[in-house]
Every structure is written in C-alpha cells, then in structure tokens.
Write a protein that holds these residues in place. Structure first.
Motif, PDB file in Angstrom:
ATOM      1  N   ILE A 225       0.848  -1.213   0.000  1.00 13.58           N
ATOM      2  CA  ILE A 225       0.000   0.000   0.000  1.00 13.58           C
ATOM      3  C   ILE A 225       0.879   1.257   0.000  1.00 13.58           C
ATOM      4  CG2 ILE A 225      -1.701   1.308   1.370  1.00 13.58           C
ATOM      5  CD1 ILE A 225      -3.088  -1.388   1.919  1.00 13.58           C
ATOM      6  N   LYS A 226       2.014   1.178   0.692  1.00 15.48           N
ATOM      7  CA  LYS A 226       2.951   2.323   0.669  1.00 15.48           C
ATOM      8  C   LYS A 226       3.397   2.625  -0.752  1.00 15.48           C
ATOM      9  CE  LYS A 226       5.435   2.880   4.889  1.00 15.48           C
ATOM     10  NZ  LYS A 226       6.375   2.189   5.746  1.00 15.48           N
ATOM     11  N   ARG A 227       3.597   1.531  -1.538  1.00 16.54           N
ATOM     12  CA  ARG A 227       4.085   1.712  -2.914  1.00 16.54           C
ATOM     13  C   ARG A 227       2.968   1.992  -3.912  1.00 16.54           C
ATOM     14  NH1 ARG A 227       8.509  -3.139  -3.333  1.00 16.54           N
ATOM     15  NH2 ARG A 227       9.967  -2.192  -1.872  1.00 16.54           N
ATOM     16  N   ALA A 228       1.726   1.916  -3.473  1.00 16.84           N
ATOM     17  CA  ALA A 228       0.611   2.090  -4.414  1.00 16.84           C
ATOM     18  C   ALA A 228       0.684   3.463  -5.082  1.00 16.84           C
ATOM     19  CB  ALA A 228      -0.714   1.935  -3.674  1.00 16.84           C
ATOM     20  N   LYS A 229       0.285   3.490  -6.342  1.00 11.22           N
ATOM     21  CA  LYS A 229       0.345   4.739  -7.104  1.00 11.22           C
ATOM     22  C   LYS A 229      -0.636   5.776  -6.527  1.00 11.22           C
ATOM     23  CE  LYS A 229      -0.032   6.478 -11.785  1.00 11.22           C
ATOM     24  NZ  LYS A 229      -0.678   6.245 -13.078  1.00 11.22           N
ATOM     25  N   GLY A 235      -6.625  14.892  -0.590  1.00  5.89           N
ATOM     26  CA  GLY A 235      -8.041  14.523  -0.409  1.00  5.89           C
ATOM     27  C   GLY A 235      -8.440  13.413  -1.372  1.00  5.89           C
ATOM     28  N   LEU A 236      -9.130  12.405  -0.809  1.00  2.00           N
ATOM     29  CA  LEU A 236      -9.576  11.272  -1.633  1.00  2.00           C
ATOM     30  C   LEU A 236     -10.993  11.553  -2.121  1.00  2.00           C
ATOM     31  CD1 LEU A 236      -7.876   8.491  -1.805  1.00  2.00           C
ATOM     32  CD2 LEU A 236      -7.154  10.049   0.003  1.00  2.00           C
ATOM     33  N   GLU A 237     -11.317  11.052  -3.305  1.00  2.00           N
ATOM     34  CA  GLU A 237     -12.697  11.223  -3.797  1.00  2.00           C
ATOM     35  C   GLU A 237     -13.054  10.080  -4.734  1.00  2.00           C
ATOM     36  OE1 GLU A 237     -13.081  14.637  -6.470  1.00  2.00           O
ATOM     37  OE2 GLU A 237     -10.950  14.494  -6.947  1.00  2.00           O
ATOM     38  N   PHE A 238     -14.374   9.852  -4.864  1.00  2.00           N
ATOM     39  CA  PHE A 238     -14.876   8.860  -5.807  1.00  2.00           C
ATOM     40  C   PHE A 238     -15.156   9.519  -7.150  1.00  2.00           C
ATOM     41  CE2 PHE A 238     -16.416   6.688  -1.848  1.00  2.00           C
ATOM     42  CZ  PHE A 238     -15.794   5.459  -2.068  1.00  2.00           C
ATOM     43  N   ASP A 239     -15.074   8.684  -8.198  1.00  2.00           N
ATOM     44  CA  ASP A 239     -15.663   9.016  -9.507  1.00  2.00           C
ATOM     45  C   ASP A 239     -15.081  10.230 -10.224  1.00  2.00           C
ATOM     46  OD1 ASP A 239     -17.373   6.842  -9.198  1.00  2.00           O
ATOM     47  OD2 ASP A 239     -18.862   8.045  -8.127  1.00  2.00           O
ATOM     48  N   LEU A 249      -8.593   3.318  -4.410  1.00  2.00           N
ATOM     49  CA  LEU A 249      -8.121   3.099  -3.031  1.00  2.00           C
ATOM     50  C   LEU A 249      -9.198   3.507  -2.019  1.00  2.00           C
ATOM     51  CD1 LEU A 249      -4.325   4.034  -3.265  1.00  2.00           C
ATOM     52  CD2 LEU A 249      -5.419   1.831  -3.574  1.00  2.00           C
ATOM     53  N   LEU A 250      -9.958   4.529  -2.348  1.00  3.39           N
ATOM     54  CA  LEU A 250     -11.042   4.920  -1.439  1.00  3.39           C
ATOM     55  C   LEU A 250     -12.132   3.838  -1.436  1.00  3.39           C
ATOM     56  CD1 LEU A 250     -12.106   7.084   0.460  1.00  3.39           C
ATOM     57  CD2 LEU A 250     -13.143   8.260  -1.498  1.00  3.39           C
ATOM     58  N   ASN A 251     -12.375   3.289  -2.611  1.00  2.23           N
ATOM     59  CA  ASN A 251     -13.351   2.207  -2.723  1.00  2.23           C
ATOM     60  C   ASN A 251     -12.880   1.002  -1.894  1.00  2.23           C
ATOM     61  OD1 ASN A 251     -15.737   1.117  -3.838  1.00  2.23           O
ATOM     62  ND2 ASN A 251     -14.533  -0.064  -5.310  1.00  2.23           N
ATOM     63  N   LYS A 275      -1.582  10.245   5.319  1.00  3.20           N
ATOM     64  CA  LYS A 275      -2.447   9.840   6.419  1.00  3.20           C
ATOM     65  C   LYS A 275      -3.404   8.726   5.969  1.00  3.20           C
ATOM     66  CE  LYS A 275      -5.263  11.947   9.951  1.00  3.20           C
ATOM     67  NZ  LYS A 275      -6.212  13.012  10.163  1.00  3.20           N
ATOM     68  N   PHE A 276      -3.790   8.782   4.703  1.00  2.00           N
ATOM     69  CA  PHE A 276      -4.776   7.804   4.210  1.00  2.00           C
ATOM     70  C   PHE A 276      -4.185   6.397   4.097  1.00  2.00           C
ATOM     71  CE2 PHE A 276      -6.526   5.471   0.547  1.00  2.00           C
ATOM     72  CZ  PHE A 276      -7.810   5.255   1.028  1.00  2.00           C
ATOM     73  N   LYS A 277      -2.951   6.297   3.626  1.00  2.00           N
ATOM     74  CA  LYS A 277      -2.409   4.959   3.357  1.00  2.00           C
ATOM     75  C   LYS A 277      -2.351   4.068   4.607  1.00  2.00           C
ATOM     76  CE  LYS A 277      -0.115   5.280  -1.062  1.00  2.00           C
ATOM     77  NZ  LYS A 277       1.149   5.129  -1.778  1.00  2.00           N
ATOM     78  N   PRO A 278      -1.883   4.589   5.752  1.00  2.00           N
ATOM     79  CA  PRO A 278      -1.910   3.725   6.949  1.00  2.00           C
ATOM     80  C   PRO A 278      -3.331   3.309   7.338  1.00  2.00           C
ATOM     81  CG  PRO A 278      -0.517   5.642   7.325  1.00  2.00           C
ATOM     82  CD  PRO A 278      -1.202   5.862   6.011  1.00  2.00           C
ATOM     83  N   LEU A 279      -4.298   4.191   7.093  1.00  2.00           N
ATOM     84  CA  LEU A 279      -5.701   3.868   7.387  1.00  2.00           C
ATOM     85  C   LEU A 279      -6.148   2.688   6.525  1.00  2.00           C
ATOM     86  CD1 LEU A 279      -7.923   5.354   9.098  1.00  2.00           C
ATOM     87  CD2 LEU A 279      -8.653   6.420   6.946  1.00  2.00           C
ATOM     88  N   LEU A 280      -5.786   2.751   5.242  1.00  2.61           N
ATOM     89  CA  LEU A 280      -6.152   1.675   4.317  1.00  2.61           C
ATOM     90  C   LEU A 280      -5.428   0.377   4.698  1.00  2.61           C
ATOM     91  CD1 LEU A 280      -7.504   0.587   1.757  1.00  2.61           C
ATOM     92  CD2 LEU A 280      -5.644   1.588   0.403  1.00  2.61           C
ATOM     93  N   SER A 281      -4.148   0.499   5.059  1.00  2.39           N
ATOM     94  CA  SER A 281      -3.393  -0.717   5.465  1.00  2.39           C
ATOM     95  C   SER A 281      -4.066  -1.365   6.662  1.00  2.39           C
ATOM     96  CB  SER A 281      -1.960  -0.382   5.878  1.00  2.39           C
ATOM     97  OG  SER A 281      -1.273   0.148   4.804  1.00  2.39           O
ATOM     98  N   ASP A 282      -4.430  -0.555   7.657  1.00  2.00           N
ATOM     99  CA  ASP A 282      -5.073  -1.119   8.857  1.00  2.00           C
ATOM    100  C   ASP A 282      -6.371  -1.822   8.499  1.00  2.00           C
ATOM    101  OD1 ASP A 282      -3.077  -0.195  10.409  1.00  2.00           O
ATOM    102  OD2 ASP A 282      -4.176   1.518  11.250  1.00  2.00           O
TER     103      ASP A 282
END
Ligand code: TYM
Length: 338
Positions: A225-229, A235-239, A249-251, A275-282
């Motif tokens: 996830i750290k290496r993810a593009k 800020g993350l957003e859909f669509d 990644l938000l999905n 901040k988002f990537k560690p949240l996604l990893s968890d």
C-alpha cells in the motif's frame, strides 16, 4: 418454493487476491444464507494457459481452503472441484457443437490473453467461456455472482442457453436449460491494480505489488500500500475520471472497513495520502487477518478438506447428471437404459 440456486467459481492459479474476494467470494458467502449455493474450484479453466502439473493439485486444495476461510460453510454450500465432475467437459462439448465460432472470437478476455500467448494459444483458451457456460448451465443456476470482467462470458452463457439450446431443442413451456442472471455487485466488481487505477487487479500481472493476496502478511500489505500509485492532489474522492487511483483506493477502504461510501468520502475528503495509506493498510490487515487464521487451520488438515470436497462432489454430480441427461435427450442421443 425451493430457494434460488447460485453457481460460481475461481481458477486455482496462484493465491487469490482482493479482487477475487470482494468481486466474487464475499458475495457467495452472503448468498449462502438464502440460496442454494454451488461453488467450484475451476481447475479445468486453469489449464487453458500453460500450467505446472506439480502445483495444480496443491493450488486446487488451497483455493478450496480459501473459500472456507472466507466464510463458505460446507453445510450450507456445495463446494467441489470442477474436473471431478466429467459432466462439465461433456456439456462443454455439446455446447461447442452448437455455438458459432465467431461468438467465441469476439470474447475480449480471449483476445487479450491470446496476444500474450503468441503462437502458443490453445484451443482451450478460445473454448474457455463455453466451459464456463457449461459450469453454470449444468446446475440450473438462477444467479451467478462474478466480477465485472466476467460480464461478457455470462452474456454468452445466457445467449447459448436461450438461442442455441432452448430455441432449437426445447419449447417456451418446456425449456431445456435455465437462463441465468448475473450478479455483479455495484462496489466490489472492479477492484483495480495498486499500480494503475485504470487496469484491473489480476493474478496474471507479473508485478506482485499490483495486488494484495488474501494470504499476504501485514508487513507485505503495508509495503504494497505504501508503494501504491497516488497523484498529487490532497483529499480522496470517488468518480473523478482524472483520479482513478483515488477512486480505487477509497473504494477499497470503504469495502474493507465496512464504512459506507458516503461516510468514507466524507472522512477522507481532506486527507493527504500520507495519512490515508496507513488507514487503508489497517483496514486491509483487519479484514484479512481472520481469513488467514482460518486458512492456516484448514490447510493443516488436508484430509478433512478432501472429505468436504468429496461430499460436495457427490451432491454436485447428482444435479449435473440430471441436467446432462435432459440435454442429451433433447438433442436426440440414443438412450439405452430402461
Ligand atoms: P477468475 O478466476 O479470473 O476470477 C474469479 C472471480 O473473481 C472476479 N475477479 C474480480 N472481481 C473484481 N475485481 C477484480 N480485479 C477481479 N479479478 C477477478 C472474477 O470476476 C470472478 O468472479 N472464468 C472465471 C471462473 C469461472 C466461473 C465459472 C465463474 C469458471 N466457471 C462459472 C462463475 C461461474 C474466471 O476465470 O474467474
């Protein structure tokens, strides 16, 4: 009224990934509460590209173990191995003889995979969607839960049942085969690569970092996830079509954490990637840890797994044989038993 029937399967090629789980298996688990589920490990599909005979059986068993580890309950679902029911190959042959070649040549996955194989493309690779149609049609499936990439194959199965079998050998009141519906979930059906938000997450991507395997350990998940593009926006957003990675990644975060789309979008609207990537990893680690724990228990008892598959084979065979008999009769084959 008897419960509706579900049929689906995954190829035992390598370790399954988040796309297989979120696009398919997780839906099978939900459906087993209210439906009659048939889930198979489609090992005959796995040999449509060059395969290693030393690992086919091991991968087949481990895929079955993953189904159970993800929550498939053999008391409520029939779990079996495709190659153990010869009716799949036989119905496939019958369908071969009823299907125009140009229907097969139109299949997008065939064209994509054929390019990669060059001169080595097997007839089996072309025929692959007909074997899938046979898998589905043999069980009189009402519903087929799959990811978006199988939509065209599913349409083909429906067209064959309707136009090539029922229209020619049955009647409106007495169709030979049931015409199935696809079940392609809105959110998990298209999990994209971690390295390119416009390409699907796939077992055949040579770069391991493009996918999260269901058996990846926490440190590997975190690293991937750290290496993810990412992109340069905050800020993350859909669509947003210009931000496929943010959407993917938000999905994934929403699917893995169970936070619904609206709440996830709100939570991450102003969050930076750091901040988002560690949240996604968890979220990924928390979702996969129980599956991995179940899996390691299940795989340590291969005899029990084989016994589950043998039971599944018996139940599946009964249904498959009844359908095959119906098709053989409708097509006019000689029946000699009294
Ligand atoms: P396979 O083995 O490639 O994939 C198994 C299931 O996982 C889904 N899937 C995904 N879903 C969301 N995002 C992704 N990135 C992703 N990658 C894979 C697939 O859509 C599929 O549901 N031909 C099928 C297997 C098959 C089958 C069947 C399925 C054979 N017979 C009968 C249903 C019914 C295949 O190769 O899937």
């Amino acid at each position: 009224m008897s419960p509706k029937r579900v049929l689906s399967g995954v190829q035992p090629t390598g370790v399954l990934h988040l796309g297989n789980w979120l696009g398919a298996i997780r839906n099978w688990v939900d459906l087993q509460e209210s439906h009659q589920n048939f889930v198979c490990v489609v090992d005959l599909h796995a040999i449509t590209v060059p395969h290693d005979p030393l690992i086919l059986a091991k991968d087949t068993l481990s895929t079955a173990a993953l189904y159970l580890a993800c929550g498939i309950d053999p008391q409520r679902s029939t779990v079996f191995v495709q190659s153990q029911i010869p009716a799949h190959s036989e119905l496939c042959w019958l369908l071969n003889c009823l299907t125009p070649l140009n229907w097969m040549e139109r299949m997008i996955q065939f064209k994509e995979k054929a390019v990669k194989q060059g001169d080595n493309v097997s007839v089996g690779l072309l025929d692959y969607p007909l074997l899938m149609a046979a898998d589905i049609l043999l069980y009189d499936a009402d519903l087929v839960p799959v990811g978006e990439d199988q939509r065209q194959h599913l349409e083909l199965a429906r067209d064959i049942a309707q136009q090539r079998v029922n229209a020619r050998f049955g009647s409106e009141e007495n169709p030979v085969l049931k015409v199935p519906e696809g079940l392609i979930s809105e959110q998990g059906a298209k999990v994209m690569s971690l390295l390119d938000g416009r390409r699907k997450m796939s077992k055949s991507d040579p770069n391991e970092n493009s996918r999260i395997g269901l058996l990846d350990k926490p440190d590997v998940i975190t690293k991937k996830i750290k290496r993810a593009k990412t992109d340069s926006e905050i800020g993350l957003e859909f669509d947003n079509p210009d931000r496929p990675e943010a959407n993917n990644l938000l999905n994934l975060y929403s699917l893995l954490s169970g936070v619904d789309k609206t709440a996830a979008a709100k939570e991450c609207a102003e969050m930076g990637w750091g901040k988002f990537k560690p949240l996604l990893s968890d979220a990924a680690i928390s979702a996969l840890t129980p599956i991995q724990k179940n899996y390691s228990e299940l795989i340590s008892d291969p005899l029990e797994l084989k016994s589950i598959l043998n039971n599944g084979k018996e139940k599946a065979e009964e249904v498959a044989q009844a359908t095959l008999k119906r098709v053989r009769e409708a097509m006019g084959f000689l029946i000699t038993e009294c």
